[in-house]
Design an enzyme around this catalytic site. Structure first.
Site, PDB file in Angstrom:
ATOM      1  N   HIS A 134      -6.362  -1.102   6.040  1.00 14.74           N
ATOM      2  CA  HIS A 134      -7.772  -1.367   6.334  1.00 14.74           C
ATOM      3  C   HIS A 134      -8.425  -0.235   7.136  1.00 14.74           C
ATOM      4  CE1 HIS A 134      -6.399  -3.083  10.321  1.00 14.74           C
ATOM      5  NE2 HIS A 134      -7.542  -2.551  10.709  1.00 14.74           N
ATOM      6  N   ASP A 165      -0.964  -4.349   4.509  1.00 16.69           N
ATOM      7  CA  ASP A 165      -1.901  -3.641   5.381  1.00 16.69           C
ATOM      8  C   ASP A 165      -1.274  -2.366   5.936  1.00 16.69           C
ATOM      9  OD1 ASP A 165      -4.317  -3.112   6.600  1.00 16.69           O
ATOM     10  OD2 ASP A 165      -3.832  -4.241   8.414  1.00 16.69           O
ATOM     11  N   SER A 246      -5.932  -0.208  15.562  1.00 16.16           N
ATOM     12  CA  SER A 246      -5.294  -0.452  14.271  1.00 16.16           C
ATOM     13  C   SER A 246      -4.673   0.826  13.718  1.00 16.16           C
ATOM     14  CB  SER A 246      -6.325  -0.979  13.265  1.00 16.16           C
ATOM     15  OG  SER A 246      -6.789  -2.246  13.654  1.00 16.16           O
TER      16      SER A 246
END
Length: 398
Positions: A134, A165, A246
């Protein structure tokens, strides 16, 4: 007469005392040398004189002080404090800026780029970087990597898996410092966890936060590319993780990457999650050794016991994974596996989450002959199939 007798008595006592002293001195002269010879350090233990004697004293002291031994064992095991962990891994952490063009405006002259910022970790000295799917997206227009020294370099997307992911990007560089990878299977709840990343953008790049491993094998529901997806086998930590973290590493007290930070629960404090690093190792090895990685394709999607309770209320799944969907054109379908089956083993390895099943599949790679053990209607069965090269598993992603 009394005075004379007293004088003689005194001299007699003095004479006895002197005689005793002489006798004692003679005895000491006779016996002390032999005692010293019997109890002295022998020549073979005195090669280095005083230094060896001091070393022997230290050895005796450590044998009677186990606390000192424990401290030495920690050092030998490579345990570091948070400052040392940060110093060791910081050069391997990068900032990632990704731009995406709105597909609805492809033919307009004033196309607007949407930029997002995340983190990544260098896994090879020649420029391979591990991050989240992402963070880079399915079709990035531009990826810019910011190194620890402030240098910015354009990157290209090499591999991406929206279900996990995870993504791998590459920059054209040499001599980079790659992070050491740990073993997420050996994690213990309560041990130190350190996160490094870029929370809220590059303004706060390489922020270090520390906490503990709060739990392992967590399952959460997220939206991936517009579809609901369950992520299983995650590491939960209370080390602060915010937007921008992230793709950055979660690190143990040895300075080894144990996970890739992916998401946090925004409605609660201190609940962040990381993808265990073990599943990425075959991917990283493939790129380092061959410059590419082909994702193996089995053709099913399964849930662990936590998610299975929501999918099938009447099922008490004590082990294995519940097969929710099977691609009719997949290798595993042709081998006889169907929705509702419970897979307990891949090969000889027990699997209890989809993450574990994927990890074993990733180790095998496309073209490998595999066997799964599954349960249907209370009976144990086996299915053999050959893994294919994945092109698009959207049909089986919930």
């Amino acid at each position: 007469m009394n005075g004379r007798n007293n004088s003689e008595s005194i001299w007699r006592k003095v004479l006895i005392a002197l005689t005793s002293s002489v006798i004692t001195g003679v005895l000491l002269m006779l016996f002390i040398p032999s005692y010293i010879e019997r109890n002295s350090i022998q020549p073979e233990n005195m090669n280095n004189g005083t230094a060896d004697a001091q070393q022997m004293d230290f050895k005796n002291m450590t044998e009677t002080q186990p606390v000192r031994d424990n401290t030495m064992d920690l050092t030998q095991n490579g345990e570091l404090d948070v400052t040392e962990v940060a110093s060791k891994v910081m050069p391997s952490v990068v900032g990632i800026s990704t731009s995406v063009v709105n597909p609805d405006n492809l033919f307009e002259s004033n196309q607007q780029e949407a930029w997002s910022v995340g983190s990544g970790v260098i896994v090879s000295e020649n420029g391979y970087i591990l991050t989240n799917h992402h963070v880079v997206g399915s079709d990035p227009n531009k990826i810019i990597v910011t190194l620890a020294n402030g240098k910015t370099i354009n990157a290209t997307s090499q591999w991406s898996d929206p279900t996990l992911d995870l993504a791998v990007i590459k920059i054209n560089a040499k001599g980079l410092k790659a992070a050491a990878l740990g073993d997420a299977d050996r994690l213990r709840v309560g041990e130190t966890a350190v996160a490094i990343g870029n929370p809220l953008g590059l303004q706060f790049q390489r922020t270090v936060t520390a906490g503990i491993v709060s739990a392992v094998n967590r399952t959460i529901s997220i939206s991936t590319d517009g579809r609901e997806n369950y992520m299983e086998g995650l590491i939960q930590t209370d080390a602060s993780i915010n937007p921008g973290n992230s793709g950055g590493p979660l690190i143990n007290s040895k300075g080894e990457v144990i996970g890739i930070n992916t998401i946090k629960v925004t409605s609660a404090e201190g609940m962040g999650f990381a993808i265990p690093i073990n599943i990425t190792k075959p991917v990283i090895t493939g790129f380092i050794d061959n410059g590419k990685y082909a994702t193996p394709y089995m053709g099913l999607f399964a849930y662990d016991k936590v998610v299975a309770q929501y999918v099938t209320q009447d099922m008490d799944l004590s082990k294995g994974v519940y097969v929710a969907k099977v691609d009719p054109d997949s290798p595993v379908y042709k081998s006889g596996v169907r929705s509702g089956d419970i897979i307990t083993h891949m090969g000889d390895v027990e699997v209890n989450t989809m993450m574990q099943l994927r990890e074993e599949m990733f180790k095998c790679g496309p073209g490998s002959e595999c066997t799964v053990t599954f349960i249907r209607d209370g009976k144990v069965r086996k299915a053999e199939f050959r893994l294919e090269n994945r092109t698009d598993d959207g049909l089986i992603t919930r």
